[in-house]
Write a protein that holds these residues in place. Structure first.
Motif, PDB file in Angstrom:
ATOM      1  N   THR A 148       0.759  -1.170  -0.174  1.00  0.00           N
ATOM      2  CA  THR A 148       0.071  -0.052  -0.018  1.00  0.00           C
ATOM      3  C   THR A 148       0.823   1.288   0.080  1.00  0.00           C
ATOM      4  O   THR A 148       2.028   1.152   0.599  1.00  0.00           O
ATOM      5  CB  THR A 148      -1.068  -0.056   1.125  1.00  0.00           C
ATOM      6  OG1 THR A 148      -1.906   1.086   1.180  1.00  0.00           O
ATOM      7  CG2 THR A 148      -0.204   0.099   2.494  1.00  0.00           C
ATOM      8  N   GLU A 153      -3.364   5.450   3.109  1.00  0.00           N
ATOM      9  CA  GLU A 153      -4.123   4.671   1.982  1.00  0.00           C
ATOM     10  C   GLU A 153      -4.445   3.359   2.725  1.00  0.00           C
ATOM     11  O   GLU A 153      -5.635   2.668   2.373  1.00  0.00           O
ATOM     12  CB  GLU A 153      -3.233   4.422   0.753  1.00  0.00           C
ATOM     13  CG  GLU A 153      -3.046   5.763   0.014  1.00  0.00           C
ATOM     14  CD  GLU A 153      -4.266   6.354  -0.920  1.00  0.00           C
ATOM     15  OE1 GLU A 153      -5.369   5.222  -1.159  1.00  0.00           O
ATOM     16  OE2 GLU A 153      -4.953   7.405  -0.358  1.00  0.00           O
ATOM     17  N   LYS A 156      -7.474   3.432   4.759  1.00  0.00           N
ATOM     18  CA  LYS A 156      -8.843   3.938   4.037  1.00  0.00           C
ATOM     19  C   LYS A 156      -9.976   2.840   4.176  1.00  0.00           C
ATOM     20  O   LYS A 156     -10.909   3.350   4.458  1.00  0.00           O
ATOM     21  CB  LYS A 156      -8.431   4.676   2.798  1.00  0.00           C
ATOM     22  CG  LYS A 156      -9.544   5.367   2.056  1.00  0.00           C
ATOM     23  CD  LYS A 156      -9.219   6.010   0.968  1.00  0.00           C
ATOM     24  CE  LYS A 156      -8.039   6.940   1.014  1.00  0.00           C
ATOM     25  NZ  LYS A 156      -7.739   7.511  -0.420  1.00  0.00           N
TER      26      LYS A 156
END
Length: 320
Positions: A148, A153, A156
């Motif tokens: 990632t 992120e 998320k």
């Protein structure tokens, strides 16, 4: 120690970097001029590496990682940590200075869960140091920059990945703190680390990560959801031959919750001196180690947060 070997040239460092970095890592290094990653070398071992630029050349720091995940007893950790590892919900925060074994402690806690509970464990690490195999649990390890792009992120869509246990290698930004507190409140066990010298500093540091208008709500969330704040320091053994663990702990209790809710976390430090139990100061551990002949008085003083209290504890007890 400086080794009696020829100096490594800048050209050799470039060759070495090209040999161990993947294409994606080379792109990241070219852009950011530094990178954290882990590498396994056959028949040699696994290393955590920080590569960076200096004086238009490349340098690196490599830390050897023990591939076998040590148990809490092998690490000298108190056995009661295993009880917290088996909790179903809440936040476990491991803190301490850089290089004092926080990641190793987290890995030992993960291994306890993995060995004794059937659940879904999800980690976000920068980088992955210890490789966990599926045991009773299903464990997915995600590395920042590889699996990632960032902690933000990776977090998320975290709840869509259905974790029972969420491990965030470090709470370093507002989004990580928000997700950790939210997950701990909503039925997940969250384990993470913070670089801080002691427990109180760790609590204040993660809350200070947030904006002023978020901090009051975050204090309430933290007070209600945390299970344990555990600070560890590795102190040189008397006479050499390794280091020994000294720890400080805060366990959730009604008055601890109230102190945190009312932004009076510093009062917890005073409580450690008059009502040990759910709170234990590092000075108490250091004094015990000195009186048992495991560390020198000077090293105990060096790693204490309250030198006067350390002096008082040492004088009040006969040494062995």
């Amino acid at each position: 120690k400086r080794l009696p070997l020829p100096n490594v040239t800048s050209a050799q460092m470039i060759e070495f970097a090209n040999e161990i970095l993947s294409r994606e890592q080379k792109e990241t290094f070219a852009r950011a001029k530094e990178i954290d990653f882990a590498v396994s070398l056959p028949d040699i071992g696994r290393f955590r590496i920080n590569m960076y630029r200096q004086r238009s050349s490349i340098s690196l720091s490599a830390r050897f990682v023990i591939e076998k995940i040590p148990s809490i007893s092998e690490l000298g950790l108190p056995e009661w940590i295993a009880d917290f590892a088996m909790k179903q919900q809440g936040l476990i925060l491991i803190t301490g200075p850089t290089g004092h074994g926080k990641t190793t402690t987290v890995s030992a806690i993960i291994d306890i869960i993995n060995s004794n509970r059937g659940c879904n464990i999800l980690t976000l690490e920068d980088p992955i140091e210890f490789l966990h195999r599926h045991k009773r649990s299903n464990i997915n390890q995600r590395e920042i920059g590889v699996d990632t792009d960032s902690f933000e992120e990776g977090l998320k869509h975290i709840f869509r990945q259905d974790p029972d246990v969420l491990v965030i290698s470090e709470l370093r930004d507002p989004r990580s703190v928000e997700i950790a507190l939210s997950a701990a409140e909503t039925g997940h066990l969250v384990i993470s680390t913070v670089h801080a010298e002691h427990t109180i500093a760790a609590i204040e540091k993660i809350l200070d990560t947030l904006s002023k208008d978020q901090q009051n709500q975050a204090r309430l969330q933290f007070a209600d959801s945390f299970l344990l704040v555990f600070s560890q320091t590795l102190v040189p053994k008397k006479g050499g031959g390794g280091r020994v663990l000294a720890y400080e702990k805060i366990v959730q209790s009604p008055r601890i919750r109230n102190f945190i809710r009312e932004a009076k976390a510093l009062n917890i430090k005073s409580l450690m001196q008059v009502a040990p139990g759910d709170v234990v100061s590092v000075e108490q551990n250091l004094a015990k180690l000195f009186l048992n002949g495991e560390i020198t008085f000077e090293d105990g003083l060096k790693f204490s947060d309250n030198s006067a209290y350390y002096h008082e504890l040492v004088k009040s007890q006969p040494s062995n």
